[in-house]
Scaffold this active site. Sequence first.
Site, PDB file in Angstrom:
ATOM      1  CE  LYS A   1      64.590  57.160  70.012  1.00 49.76           C
ATOM      2  NZ  LYS A   1      63.669  58.127  69.412  1.00 49.76           N
TER       3      LYS A   1
ATOM      4  NE  ARG B   1      55.691  62.681  67.385  1.00 51.52           N
ATOM      5  CZ  ARG B   1      56.742  61.878  67.512  1.00 51.52           C
ATOM      6  NH1 ARG B   1      56.630  60.603  67.219  1.00 51.52           N
ATOM      7  NH2 ARG B   1      57.891  62.342  67.938  1.00 51.52           N
TER       8      ARG B   1
ATOM      9  CB  ILE C   1      56.694  70.007  61.678  1.00 47.44           C
ATOM     10  CG1 ILE C   1      56.176  70.063  60.234  1.00 47.44           C
ATOM     11  CG2 ILE C   1      57.111  68.606  62.042  1.00 47.44           C
ATOM     12  CD1 ILE C   1      57.299  69.981  59.194  1.00 47.44           C
ATOM     13  CG  ASP C   2      52.221  73.903  64.365  1.00 43.88           C
ATOM     14  OD1 ASP C   2      52.442  72.718  64.701  1.00 43.88           O
ATOM     15  OD2 ASP C   2      51.795  74.755  65.163  1.00 43.88           O
ATOM     16  CD  GLN C   3      54.432  76.387  67.379  1.00 45.29           C
ATOM     17  OE1 GLN C   3      55.062  77.366  67.770  1.00 45.29           O
ATOM     18  NE2 GLN C   3      53.220  76.500  66.857  1.00 45.29           N
TER      19      GLN C   3
ATOM     20  CG  ASP D   1      60.116  59.655  75.075  1.00 45.22           C
ATOM     21  OD1 ASP D   1      59.014  59.644  74.501  1.00 45.22           O
ATOM     22  OD2 ASP D   1      61.107  60.274  74.635  1.00 45.22           O
TER      23      ASP D   1
HETATM   24  N1  EPU Z   1      53.847  69.864  68.492  1.00 44.25           N
HETATM   25  C1  EPU Z   1      53.083  70.759  67.790  1.00 44.25           C
HETATM   26  N2  EPU Z   1      53.687  71.468  66.786  1.00 44.25           N
HETATM   27  C2  EPU Z   1      55.000  71.335  66.471  1.00 44.25           C
HETATM   28  C3  EPU Z   1      55.779  70.430  67.201  1.00 44.25           C
HETATM   29  C4  EPU Z   1      55.178  69.707  68.220  1.00 44.25           C
HETATM   30  O1  EPU Z   1      51.892  70.897  68.043  1.00 44.25           O
HETATM   31  O2  EPU Z   1      55.470  72.017  65.553  1.00 44.25           O
HETATM   32  C5  EPU Z   1      53.241  69.086  69.582  1.00 44.25           C
HETATM   33  C6  EPU Z   1      53.318  67.583  69.365  1.00 44.25           C
HETATM   34  O3  EPU Z   1      52.254  67.109  68.557  1.00 44.25           O
HETATM   35  C7  EPU Z   1      53.276  67.050  70.774  1.00 44.25           C
HETATM   36  C8  EPU Z   1      54.038  68.119  71.570  1.00 44.25           C
HETATM   37  O4  EPU Z   1      54.015  69.294  70.746  1.00 44.25           O
HETATM   38  O5  EPU Z   1      51.957  67.014  71.233  1.00 44.25           O
HETATM   39  C9  EPU Z   1      55.469  67.799  71.895  1.00 44.25           C
HETATM   40  O6  EPU Z   1      56.128  67.331  70.734  1.00 44.25           O
HETATM   41  P1  EPU Z   1      57.665  67.529  70.477  1.00 44.25           P
HETATM   42  O7  EPU Z   1      57.837  68.322  69.230  1.00 44.25           O
HETATM   43  O8  EPU Z   1      58.346  67.994  71.693  1.00 44.25           O
HETATM   44  O9  EPU Z   1      58.121  66.045  70.142  1.00 44.25           O
HETATM   45  P2  EPU Z   1      59.239  65.654  69.108  1.00 44.25           P
HETATM   46  O10 EPU Z   1      60.276  66.682  69.099  1.00 44.25           O
HETATM   47  O11 EPU Z   1      58.617  65.254  67.825  1.00 44.25           O
HETATM   48  C10 EPU Z   1      60.780  64.409  70.807  1.00 44.25           C
HETATM   49  C11 EPU Z   1      61.331  63.038  70.945  1.00 44.25           C
HETATM   50  C12 EPU Z   1      60.223  62.078  71.320  1.00 44.25           C
HETATM   51  C13 EPU Z   1      59.623  62.538  72.630  1.00 44.25           C
HETATM   52  C14 EPU Z   1      59.122  63.979  72.500  1.00 44.25           C
HETATM   53  C15 EPU Z   1      58.584  64.566  73.789  1.00 44.25           C
HETATM   54  C16 EPU Z   1      63.169  63.101  69.385  1.00 44.25           C
HETATM   55  C17 EPU Z   1      63.779  62.627  68.107  1.00 44.25           C
HETATM   56  N3  EPU Z   1      61.949  62.650  69.673  1.00 44.25           N
HETATM   57  O12 EPU Z   1      59.805  64.332  69.768  1.00 44.25           O
HETATM   58  O13 EPU Z   1      60.814  60.800  71.498  1.00 44.25           O
HETATM   59  O14 EPU Z   1      58.546  61.718  73.004  1.00 44.25           O
HETATM   60  O15 EPU Z   1      60.202  64.822  72.031  1.00 44.25           O
HETATM   61  O16 EPU Z   1      59.537  64.543  74.781  1.00 44.25           O
HETATM   62  O17 EPU Z   1      63.797  63.843  70.116  1.00 44.25           O
HETATM   63  C18 EPU Z   1      60.830  58.473  71.677  1.00 44.25           C
HETATM   64  O18 EPU Z   1      62.064  58.527  71.816  1.00 44.25           O
HETATM   65  O19 EPU Z   1      60.177  57.418  71.904  1.00 44.25           O
HETATM   66  C19 EPU Z   1      60.106  59.655  71.250  1.00 44.25           C
HETATM   67  C20 EPU Z   1      58.881  59.604  70.728  1.00 44.25           C
END
Ligand code: EPU
Length: 428
Positions: free
Chosen positions: A22, A132, A134-136, A315
Amino acid sequence: MDKIVVTGGKRLSGEVEVSGAKNAALPILASSLLADGEHTYRNVPDLADVNTMLKVLRTMGCEAGRHPGTGKAARSCTVRVGEQAGARKVIPEAPYDLVRTMRASVLVLGPLVARHGRARVSMPGGCAIGARPIDQHLKGLRALGADIHLTEGYVEARARRLRGATVVFDKITVTGTENVMMAAALARGRTVLENAAREPEVEELARLLNKMGAKISGAGTNLITIQGVDELQPVDHAILPDRIEAGTLLVAAAITGGDVLVKPAVPEHLDAVIQKLREAGCQISSEAGGLRCKGPRVLRSTNITTTEHPGFPTDMQAQLMVLMAVADGTSVIREHIFENRYMHVAELDRMGAQITVDGPTAVVRGVKKLSGAPVMASDLRASAALILAGLRAEGRTEVSRVYHLDRGYERLERKLHGLGAEVRRVRA
Ligand code: EPU
């Protein structure tokens, strides 16, 4: 709403097939916006989240859908982008109604601004597992020269042509790395992403982009270099197997004292999970392009700390918690990725587990038996964990709100049934 009903106590055995990943399919589908023409993707899992991404693309004017038929054919998707490919002109907007149902819709932001010069994408809100932000993602796109404003709940981004830059992520982010990597593929000059996510899905996206003509090196490490190119071409690509689904099925074998071959699976993608299963007393071996798990008579306690890849994946946290709940001794979990990812604990406790949570730490005291109960899923991985608990529990477990499960597992109940579990879906 559908429910999954499980009657526990069956030892699982046999062979089970893992679907496409996924979390690789979602960025890959979004990346089709980077090139006009017809893109073909194979081994695309049939999941609610994937269907949402196809819908996002259709809303933006693309022709996007699954091939008709069953089996392998149905696992192929075509995305046509641009008028020459028979689609409409791209409308670079992802509305709130879709982004609200799936945060990963935000993955269209990078491709839109890089290829179409403009994007209007609803800001995703928080969700059951954490805030969660998306600032980054935005920091990276700004560094590449995008002009970004937040108005009325939307991110509005514009750029003539992005230009390469060095981006040091303050926080390791999977979709953030993917979004900026996709944008940088079409930027002028060289981009360096430092503190990048190393997940196999990031590497898979880079592999696909390189097939399309991008020049990306270092994906799979924390330093990714992207030499921007002027254009990319659509390709035909098969998506790698889902490591989290594979891990979930390995745990199903482990907690039922079973003997299951899970395939296809890439063992290196599951190193941290395999290590913990071995610590718990399972025998894990690589075999025929997959992984075999033989569960012990008595599971041993083990500890995990969730971290970014190659550490233990968040996950898989809920699923390992179920294993710990029935292991001999006390186990400790430290959840370092999402602040609120323990919603399944209260439900597991209702089944007789003994788990206490203090901030990011959960202490799991193993019990001899769980008992079936009606329980409610709170998110995707929690729903899988509750079904696992049901496999091990005495009596009947009814898991409701399984729409969470359908977001990320392709017919999990059928796969478990094929291994001898007494599990079925009750349609609402
Ligand atoms: N974060 C920030 N700022 C940002 C982005 C992330 O502070 O701009 C924080 C998040 O709040 C979190 C951490 O960084 O505390 C990691 O988040 P990440 O961005 O890596 O998560 P994601 O990209 O939103 C993906 C997967 C998730 C998985 C996470 C961590 C996808 C579509 N989703 O999410 O998958 O848990 O990485 O490995 O790739 C799942 O499949 O059940 C699922 C939630």
